[in-house]
Scaffold this motif. Structure first.
Motif, PDB file in Angstrom:
ATOM      1  N   VAL B  42       0.829  -1.404  -0.086  1.00  0.00           N
ATOM      2  CA  VAL B  42       0.038   0.117  -0.092  1.00  0.00           C
ATOM      3  C   VAL B  42       0.961   1.177  -0.113  1.00  0.00           C
ATOM      4  O   VAL B  42       1.779   1.369   0.746  1.00  0.00           O
ATOM      5  CB  VAL B  42      -0.775   0.074   1.196  1.00  0.00           C
ATOM      6  CG1 VAL B  42      -1.509   1.448   1.621  1.00  0.00           C
ATOM      7  CG2 VAL B  42      -1.833  -1.004   1.085  1.00  0.00           C
ATOM      8  N   PRO B  44       0.772   5.068   0.954  1.00  0.00           N
ATOM      9  CA  PRO B  44      -0.448   5.866   1.437  1.00  0.00           C
ATOM     10  C   PRO B  44      -0.990   7.040   0.701  1.00  0.00           C
ATOM     11  O   PRO B  44      -2.035   7.709   0.829  1.00  0.00           O
ATOM     12  CB  PRO B  44       0.202   6.233   3.035  1.00  0.00           C
ATOM     13  CG  PRO B  44       1.303   5.136   2.968  1.00  0.00           C
ATOM     14  CD  PRO B  44       1.734   4.787   1.379  1.00  0.00           C
ATOM     15  N   GLU B  45       0.096   7.298  -0.007  1.00  0.00           N
ATOM     16  CA  GLU B  45      -0.214   8.744  -0.749  1.00  0.00           C
ATOM     17  C   GLU B  45      -1.072   8.703  -1.968  1.00  0.00           C
ATOM     18  O   GLU B  45      -1.706   9.674  -2.489  1.00  0.00           O
ATOM     19  CB  GLU B  45       1.269   9.417  -1.428  1.00  0.00           C
ATOM     20  CG  GLU B  45       1.926   8.244  -2.293  1.00  0.00           C
ATOM     21  CD  GLU B  45       3.303   7.649  -1.609  1.00  0.00           C
ATOM     22  OE1 GLU B  45       3.051   7.731  -0.225  1.00  0.00           O
ATOM     23  OE2 GLU B  45       3.903   7.368  -2.308  1.00  0.00           O
ATOM     24  N   TYR B  47      -3.989   7.658  -1.279  1.00  0.00           N
ATOM     25  CA  TYR B  47      -5.196   7.901  -0.722  1.00  0.00           C
ATOM     26  C   TYR B  47      -5.646   9.378  -0.456  1.00  0.00           C
ATOM     27  O   TYR B  47      -4.556  10.034  -0.040  1.00  0.00           O
ATOM     28  CB  TYR B  47      -5.610   7.045   0.577  1.00  0.00           C
ATOM     29  CG  TYR B  47      -5.685   5.631   0.200  1.00  0.00           C
ATOM     30  CD1 TYR B  47      -4.423   4.906   0.135  1.00  0.00           C
ATOM     31  CD2 TYR B  47      -6.816   5.105   0.193  1.00  0.00           C
ATOM     32  CE1 TYR B  47      -4.453   3.388   0.162  1.00  0.00           C
ATOM     33  CE2 TYR B  47      -7.050   3.585  -0.222  1.00  0.00           C
ATOM     34  CZ  TYR B  47      -5.566   2.836  -0.240  1.00  0.00           C
ATOM     35  OH  TYR B  47      -5.852   1.386  -0.184  1.00  0.00           O
ATOM     36  N   HIS B  59     -10.451   4.488   4.370  1.00  0.00           N
ATOM     37  CA  HIS B  59      -9.327   4.557   3.869  1.00  0.00           C
ATOM     38  C   HIS B  59      -8.152   4.002   4.882  1.00  0.00           C
ATOM     39  O   HIS B  59      -7.174   3.337   4.624  1.00  0.00           O
ATOM     40  CB  HIS B  59      -8.770   6.115   3.653  1.00  0.00           C
ATOM     41  CG  HIS B  59      -9.634   6.548   2.351  1.00  0.00           C
ATOM     42  ND1 HIS B  59      -9.703   5.670   1.324  1.00  0.00           N
ATOM     43  CD2 HIS B  59     -10.029   7.848   2.040  1.00  0.00           C
ATOM     44  CE1 HIS B  59     -10.388   6.390   0.121  1.00  0.00           C
ATOM     45  NE2 HIS B  59     -10.386   7.690   0.638  1.00  0.00           N
ATOM     46  N   MET B  60      -8.324   4.521   6.098  1.00  0.00           N
ATOM     47  CA  MET B  60      -7.515   4.043   7.117  1.00  0.00           C
ATOM     48  C   MET B  60      -7.417   2.781   7.137  1.00  0.00           C
ATOM     49  O   MET B  60      -6.317   2.091   7.513  1.00  0.00           O
ATOM     50  CB  MET B  60      -7.753   4.860   8.570  1.00  0.00           C
ATOM     51  CG  MET B  60      -7.501   6.231   8.563  1.00  0.00           C
ATOM     52  SD  MET B  60      -5.860   6.694   8.103  1.00  0.00           S
ATOM     53  CE  MET B  60      -4.924   6.059   9.638  1.00  0.00           C
ATOM     54  N   ILE B  63      -5.513   1.169   4.521  1.00  0.00           N
ATOM     55  CA  ILE B  63      -4.069   1.426   4.775  1.00  0.00           C
ATOM     56  C   ILE B  63      -3.421   0.491   5.803  1.00  0.00           C
ATOM     57  O   ILE B  63      -2.481  -0.309   5.631  1.00  0.00           O
ATOM     58  CB  ILE B  63      -3.641   2.725   5.079  1.00  0.00           C
ATOM     59  CG1 ILE B  63      -4.059   3.720   3.769  1.00  0.00           C
ATOM     60  CG2 ILE B  63      -2.151   3.065   5.237  1.00  0.00           C
ATOM     61  CD1 ILE B  63      -3.829   5.223   4.089  1.00  0.00           C
ATOM     62  N   LEU B  64      -3.995   0.353   6.669  1.00  0.00           N
ATOM     63  CA  LEU B  64      -3.507  -0.306   7.986  1.00  0.00           C
ATOM     64  C   LEU B  64      -3.817  -1.767   8.051  1.00  0.00           C
ATOM     65  O   LEU B  64      -3.559  -2.367   8.979  1.00  0.00           O
ATOM     66  CB  LEU B  64      -3.933   0.577   9.400  1.00  0.00           C
ATOM     67  CG  LEU B  64      -3.313   1.871   9.286  1.00  0.00           C
ATOM     68  CD1 LEU B  64      -3.833   2.765  10.416  1.00  0.00           C
ATOM     69  CD2 LEU B  64      -2.070   2.064   9.493  1.00  0.00           C
ATOM     70  N   MET B 142      -2.154  12.517   3.275  1.00  0.00           N
ATOM     71  CA  MET B 142      -2.503  11.324   4.117  1.00  0.00           C
ATOM     72  C   MET B 142      -0.847  10.591   4.301  1.00  0.00           C
ATOM     73  O   MET B 142      -1.146  10.288   5.601  1.00  0.00           O
ATOM     74  CB  MET B 142      -3.469  10.445   3.133  1.00  0.00           C
ATOM     75  CG  MET B 142      -3.507   8.882   3.614  1.00  0.00           C
ATOM     76  SD  MET B 142      -4.455   9.141   5.110  1.00  0.00           S
ATOM     77  CE  MET B 142      -6.240   8.953   4.453  1.00  0.00           C
ATOM     78  N   ASP B 143      -0.108  10.800   3.367  1.00  0.00           N
ATOM     79  CA  ASP B 143       1.119  10.112   3.519  1.00  0.00           C
ATOM     80  C   ASP B 143       1.763  10.555   4.795  1.00  0.00           C
ATOM     81  O   ASP B 143       2.091   9.665   5.703  1.00  0.00           O
ATOM     82  CB  ASP B 143       1.798  10.693   2.225  1.00  0.00           C
ATOM     83  CG  ASP B 143       3.329  10.025   2.179  1.00  0.00           C
ATOM     84  OD1 ASP B 143       4.190  10.596   1.504  1.00  0.00           O
ATOM     85  OD2 ASP B 143       3.307   8.947   2.548  1.00  0.00           O
ATOM     86  N   VAL B 146       0.077   9.406   7.904  1.00  0.00           N
ATOM     87  CA  VAL B 146       0.328   8.138   8.338  1.00  0.00           C
ATOM     88  C   VAL B 146       1.668   7.966   8.887  1.00  0.00           C
ATOM     89  O   VAL B 146       2.001   7.162  10.066  1.00  0.00           O
ATOM     90  CB  VAL B 146       0.318   7.245   7.177  1.00  0.00           C
ATOM     91  CG1 VAL B 146       0.828   5.861   7.425  1.00  0.00           C
ATOM     92  CG2 VAL B 146      -1.224   6.905   6.624  1.00  0.00           C
ATOM     93  N   LYS B 147       2.769   8.682   8.477  1.00  0.00           N
ATOM     94  CA  LYS B 147       4.115   8.449   9.013  1.00  0.00           C
ATOM     95  C   LYS B 147       4.021   9.049  10.591  1.00  0.00           C
ATOM     96  O   LYS B 147       4.735   8.561  11.478  1.00  0.00           O
ATOM     97  CB  LYS B 147       4.945   9.563   8.428  1.00  0.00           C
ATOM     98  CG  LYS B 147       5.291   9.058   6.959  1.00  0.00           C
ATOM     99  CD  LYS B 147       6.858   9.920   6.300  1.00  0.00           C
ATOM    100  CE  LYS B 147       6.590   9.628   4.766  1.00  0.00           C
ATOM    101  NZ  LYS B 147       7.452  10.827   4.146  1.00  0.00           N
TER     102      LYS B 147
END
Lengths: 397, 539, 361
Positions: B42, B44-45, B47, B59-60, B63-64, B142-143, B146-147
């Motif tokens: 995945v 993340p960017e 999304y 979305h979360m 991703i996760l 989003m990127d 997530v970081k």
């Protein structure tokens, strides 16, 4: 894989290393496989025909006779704590008979797995017969090849040289080491010559002057250093100097540093007075007047009264001491002159007088240097003035 | 007829079994295919943040996916009258802070008089009046979000808004500050770095309370996003070095750096050389003194070692004990270290070379003695030495890896028993054992573990050279080492620098290389680092 | 590879000393003693004084063109064709000295340390070291030289000084017995020992930082060199005496073989002397080879040293192994000695005069 340039460099490097490894280590020799030659003895061959069934001592040489018998003494390596005794249990002896030293050494290697190694040699012994014929030729091998050090001690012996190395001593050491260590006493006992080393002999031969080598004898397991052999410029033994002459010579060579000398006691000529030299100041000079050359020796020897066997005489009596000094000086003068005349008679100047003239009057030396030993030296007079000083008389009066 | 039936039954059962096995295999394969289709990498960017809470949550979750330590908590934000959600990772966050300062504050009705008016901006409203947390910021990518989530921060989503709020709430378990294992000393401090970046920087800041101590963060690792900090003293450190360090860090394009060694390997000037050109240390006091001299430190999150640049050879021989003891004693210790390193490399080689090629260099009695001990040894000296060195290396590694209770016993067993037994059995001669033991002890005397390893590495080629070419080979090995050291540079500073003076005024640098000068004399920074401000002490 | 390295005075001192102090100390007493006999140490001093003149000439010549190496200003002074020919001659000289020195060193090595090892292997390993060190440019070479100077040369010096234990004063007399002429004539074979600094100066002049101090430091290095050579010659003469010194092939080693320090177990110093001599020689050869490589690089305007180094070292390897026997080697070294003497006392002053005349106008 690796990129082009790195690969070529690496493969080149591996190639170089492989060539090294392929051909092996040329000079490597394990230390226990080296034959440390501790002593070399050189005699004449008594009977030049084959010995034993297969004639093991024979040396193969294309040219040259079976002239010298060379003996090598090597230590016997022994593991563990027992050091063993002298004689056959502590050393190996190898012999070879031939004329060329080089070929003798090489052919003796056919008898053993040791490779001869001369860097630790302690003594080099010649027999008197060999010395009389001249040692210059023999020394060429030892000087030309880089093995031997120049501090190897050289001796001459009246009998067979190999017996000194073969014989069984009463002490528990390899013969050569023991003999070399005796020379450490040299400074205190002047009876035997200044220990001459291979370097001294080489220097004398190259510089064209005579020299002395001390003599050594062995009997019944005892070794003794005695008088000295006198060798001329060609390396041939022309005579011997006894102990008294050796001591006198030491005075002229400015080397007398110690030793005990006895004279008849001034108080009672049947008893002894013994003087021990502690310090010596010397001055030896040559003088030239026109064509005439003469030497003067001035010395001042200081020391102690070592022994006074006339017990009735008080040692601290100034007259007595003055008499001792005077008589001692006379004795020293006589010793020096005796040594000088003996060497003049033998036509060999081993007293460094030639180089003295070279140092002090180089122009005169240029004229006479080729005729020095035979013609000029025997005619030069010498004046000796010695003064003796007694510093102490010991613990009692 | 019965037997036929029996046979067919057995055969049938067999074929059924194999069918079942095949079916199982096919089932496994299909499951694997299904899983690989379901679980793709995945990015993340890809999304986008949407204005709907439900969509963002979806979305979360995409991703996760199924990682169980992600927690989602949805609730009603009273002051805004909207749904909100909080996303965090358990174990990295301060749960108390989230509960008390975030969720509680949001769920409570607003204080009268502090309601949201239409002209207020929502973020500043929340920031100024509602959320009582120390560090709060706004994100719309989003990127980045997530970081931050994976660093331990909490994400706050509000329904109807296409940005989110990041609340810093990190709390992680870390090792306590303990004594450094690899660099021990007698009189210095016993604090060592730990694996957390912030703690390490704190250890430094506690010792240098100066605003000129700059820490810059660089993120390394495309997939691991590891934090790396570059620390230096502004106004003292050479600007060239700082620039070079930062450039090289930025150029590293690796996905996951596994340790500080990999970082060092990608930053160094000479990665192929066995000598490290950056010093790795575990002690804060060493880093502090290096920073004061004008060096630059690189700290990586997750590694208890700090890299220092530029480094020279003399740094490997310095320990902090030198500066805590009297200078005369320290000078002797340091000289001993230098001499030991030489012994550790060359002693077996010299011994083998002298005994097999040039026994004339030994005094005669020593030579006879050694020869006496070697009677009956079946190996040549070179092979003996190699065998003993291999034994030594094996023992050293073994002592390192074993648990602490057995480690020393192994060394004792190895050293005494095996050494003694081999000598007694006549496999190895006693002088060789002594030589190798001395070499080992000399190599332990070197202060720095890395140099120790290099010495152990280089011992064998020098010995091979000594065994093929005698003393000539040993000298050749020595000169190759010198040539290699002279070629190496570390961030523009030659590796041998303080030991080799460039000019007469650099001679004063000797006061810290082979000897340790009294503290009143050490009033200048080392010349070779090119510092901007050279004087350390006022007259 | 820094294109414009800076060399400081201390490094200049080291360079000049090492360029000259390589192989010749082993045979210097013999070649000088054959002519000057007891005054050989005086001859060595005189040779040093003579060499000061050459150094002065080289430095003054170089100071007329402070930013060019001698490859360039030879072409400026003599015109392009003649200048290049002179440069080629200089490169040949720069290569001849390593060939001869390595050969004589290997001969001594085979006599005293390694007997059976083939010459090829020894020379190859030596040249591998030189190839490895010289390929990275000037500054690594200088660093190697400096480190060796501080570590090995100081131990070497201590070993040399230990020889004082065995000298006998009588070997130095008579003093000036044959007059002053043999002393002066004896200085000629010592030229080979001193040669080196003039090439260092003329090739590396643009890189020196303080050009006005070059003269001082050049002189200081030659004086130090003279002192060390005189010491060694004096010690060898004192231990062996004139007759032996002139007869031995490598008198220095023989002299140290006989040194015994009283009351210690150190019996023979020649092993230690030789072991220390090996790196001294390696470093000196490294410098000469690098100078030749540098000259070739300048002449052909090349950028990288590595291919030139490999080419030069292969040439040296070939020629060292190709010299068949001792007589050829000694004839060639005599020619080399005269050629170097001609370069130092003839060519350089001529060029200096030419430069002075050109700059006068």
């Amino acid at each position: 894989m690796l990129k082009g340039r790195v690969r070529t460099v690496l493969s080149l490097g591996v190639l170089v290393c492989l060539t090294l490894a392929m051909t092996g280590c040329w000079d490597r020799k394990e230390i226990e496989n080296r034959g440390f030659v501790l002593g070399v003895a050189i005699d004449h061959v008594t009977t030049p025909e084959p010995k034993g069934q297969y004639d093991l001592p024979h040396v193969t040489q294309e040219f040259g006779e079976r002239k010298y018998r060379v003996t090598f003494e090597l230590p016997r390596f022994r593991k563990g704590e027992e050091k063993g005794t002298s004689g056959t249990e502590s050393h190996y002896i190898f012999n070879g008979e031939g004329e060329s030293m080089f070929q003798i050494v090489r052919s003796v290697s056919a008898k053993t797995y040791f490779s001869f190694f001369f860097e630790d040699t302690q003594v080099l012994i010649f027999s008197e017969e060999v010395a009389k014929e001249g040692i210059r030729e023999i020394l060429d091998y030892f000087l030309r090849n880089p093995g031997m050090r120049r501090k190897v001690k050289v001796f001459v012996t009246p009998g067979r040289a190999e017996e000194i190395l073969n014989g069984k001593l009463t002490v528990e050491e390899v013969n050569s080491i023991f003999i070399a260590r005796i020379t450490q006493n040299a400074d205190a006992i002047p009876r035997f010559a200044v220990i001459s080393t291979l370097g001294d002999a080489a220097e004398a031969i190259q510089g064209n002057h005579s020299f002395v080598i001390s003599k050594i004898v062995m009997e019944n397991g005892d070794v003794k250093l005695t008088s000295a052999a006198l060798l001329d410029t060609q390396g041939k033994m022309v005579g011997s100097l006894d102990e008294r002459e050796v001591a006198g010579g030491k005075i002229i060579r400015q080397k007398l540093k110690g030793g005990a000398f006895s004279i008849p006691n001034p108080a009672n000529p049947e008893k002894l007075a013994v003087f021990e030299v502690v310090e010596g100041k010397f001055s030896v000079n040559s003088h030239i007047d026109g064509d005439r050359l003469w030497f003067t020796v001035e010395a001042e020897l200081a020391g102690n009264l070592g022994e006074n066997t006339e017990t009735g005489q008080k040692a601290l009596d100034p007259d007595f001491l003055a008499a001792v000094e005077k008589n001692m000086a006379a004795e020293f003068t006589a010793m020096a002159l005796d040594a000088y005349y003996k060497q003049q008679a033998l036509k060999a100047d081993a007293l460094d007088l030639g180089s003295l003239v070279h140092r002090q009057y180089p122009k005169y030396w240029e004229i006479v240097k080729d005729r020095w030993d035979e013609e000029v030296f025997p005619t030069v007079p010498m004046e000796v003035h010695i003064k003796v000083i007694v510093r102490r008389a010991g613990m009692m009066s | 007829m019965n037997t036929d039936n029996k046979k067919t039954i057995v055969e049938r059962i067999r074929s059924l079994k194999s069918l079942i096995q095949h079916a199982r295999v096919i089932e496994d394969d299909t499951q694997v295919v299904a899983r690989s289709l379901a679980e793709q990498y995945v990015f993340p960017e890809v999304y986008q943040l949407e204005a709907s809470l439900a969509k963002n949550m979806q979305h979360m979750k995409d991703i996760l996916s199924d990682s169980y330590d992600f927690h989602f908590r949805e609730f009603l934000i009273a002051s805004l009258n909207r749904q909100g959600a909080v996303v965090f990772i358990e174990g990295m966050t301060n749960l108390e802070l989230i509960n008390m300062q975030v969720i509680e504050k949001l769920m409570l009705p607003p204080v009268p008089g502090m309601e949201l008016s239409p002209q207020d901006e929502m973020f500043s409203y929340l920031k100024d009046t509602v959320l009582s947390v120390a560090s709060i910021s706004k994100l719309d990518v989003m990127d980045e979000a997530v970081k931050r989530l994976l660093s331990g921060d909490t994400l706050l989503f509000v329904d109807g808004i296409n940005w989110l709020i990041v609340i810093e709430s990190r709390k992680m378990e870390a090792r306590a500050i303990s004594e450094p294992e690899t660099e021990t000393n007698v009189r210095g401090p016993r604090e060592g770095f730990v694996e957390t970046l912030q703690t390490n920087i704190t250890l430094l800041r506690r010792r240098i309370k100066n605003p000129n101590l700059i820490t810059k963060k660089v993120v390394i690792g495309v997939r691991s996003e590891t934090d790396v900090a570059v620390v230096y003293f502004r106004g003292i450190a050479d600007a060239k070095v700082i620039h070079a360090v930062e450039q090289r860090l930025k150029k590293i394009a690796i996905d996951i750096p596994t340790g500080i060694g990999m970082l060092q390997g990608m930053m160094e000037d000479h990665p192929y050389s066995p000598f490290p050109t950056m010093l790795a240390t575990e002690r804060p006091d060493k880093v502090v003194s290096s920073l004061a001299e004008g060096k630059v430190a690189v700290i990586m999150d997750g590694a208890p070692f700090v890299l220092l640049a530029p480094t020279t050879l003399s740094d490997f021989f310095q320990t902090s004990d030198d500066y805590n003891e009297k200078w005369a004693i320290s000078s002797i210790n340091r000289l001993t270290r230098h001499v030991s390193s030489l012994f550790a490399i060359a002693t077996p080689a010299i011994f083998v070379a002298i005994t097999t090629y040039h026994p004339g260099m030994l005094p005669m009695l020593l030579a006879v003695n050694i020869a006496n001990t070697r009677i009956g040894i079946p190996f040549p000296a070179f092979l003996e030495a190699i065998v003993m060195i291999i034994l030594l290396e094996v023992l050293q590694e073994a002592g390192l890896r074993l648990p602490k209770s057995i480690g020393p016993a192994v060394s004792i067993v190895g050293g005494l028993v095996i050494g003694e037994a081999t000598v007694r059995a006549g496999l190895v001669s006693a002088p060789m054992v002594i030589v190798i033991a001395f070499t080992a002890i000399a190599s332990f005397n070197i202060a720095n573990y890395r140099l120790n390893l290099i010495v152990r590495l280089y011992r064998i080629p020098v010995m091979i050279l000594g065994a093929t070419l005698g003393m000539f080979g040993v000298m050749l090995g020595y000169m190759f080492l010198i040539a290699h050291l002279s070629m190496i540079e570390s961030f523009g500073v030659p590796f041998m620098e303080p030991m080799i003076q460039k000019s007469f005024k650099q001679f004063s640098d000797i006061k810290d290389t082979f000897i340790v000068a009294p503290p009143s004399v050490m009033d200048e920074r080392p010349e070779y680092l090119g510092p901007e401000d050279a004087k350390r002490q006022k007259e | 590879m820094n294109p414009f390295p800076r060399i400081s005075q201390w490094q200049l001192l080291t360079l000049c000393f090492i360029a000259a102090f390589g192989d010749s100390m082993a045979t210097l007493p013999r070649s000088v003693g054959e002519i000057a006999k007891e005054d050989m140490w005086l001859s060595v001093i005189f040779g040093g004084v003579l060499f000061l003149f050459t150094v002065w000439t080289a430095i003054t010549l170089a100071s007329y063109y402070p930013n060019s190496t001698c490859i360039e200003y030879h072409q400026i002074l003599l015109g392009p064709l003649l200048g290049q020919i002179l440069n080629a001659v200089m490169i040949v000289l720069l290569l001849l000295v390593p060939i001869l020195s390595i050969r004589s060193f290997v001969v001594a090595l085979k006599i005293y340390l390694l007997d059976v090892t083939p010459t090829f292997v020894i020379v190859l390993s030596l040249l591998t070291f030189i190839t490895y060190s010289a390929q990275y440019g000037l500054l690594p070479v200088i660093r190697v030289l400096q480190f060796t100077f501080m570590s090995i040369h100081s131990f070497f010096f201590i070993v040399v000084l230990l020889g004082l234990f065995s000298i006998k004063a009588s070997h130095f007399q008579p003093f000036l017995a044959q007059g002053i002429m043999p002393v002066l004539k004896g200085a000629i074979p010592s030229w080979y020992s001193y040669t080196g600094p003039e090439f260092v100066v003329c090739l590396l002049y643009p890189f020196f930082i303080q050009k006005n101090k070059v003269l001082t430091y050049g002189f200081v290095s030659v004086l130090v060199l003279t002192a060390v050579y005189t010491l060694i010659t004096g010690i060898v003469q004192g231990i062996l005496g004139v007759a032996e010194t002139t007869r031995m092939l490598v008198p220095t080693i023989i002299a140290y073989r006989g040194v015994e320090i009283p009351d210690t177990f150190i019996e023979r110093l020649d092993g230690y002397f030789f072991s220390m001599w090996i790196p001294v020689l390696m470093v000196c050869m490294l410098l000469w080879v690098y100078l030749a490589v540098f000259g070739i690089k300048q002449m052909a305007r090349l950028e990288y040293s590595r291919p030139v180094v490999i080419l030069v070292c292969s040439l040296i390897l070939y020629f060292v192994v190709a010299i068949p026997n001792l007589q050829t080697a000694s004839t060639i070294s005599e020619w080399a000695n005269y050629a170097l003497l001609a370069w130092g006392m003839g060519v350089l002053p001529l060029l200096l005069a030419l430069a002075w005349w050109k700059h006068r106008r």
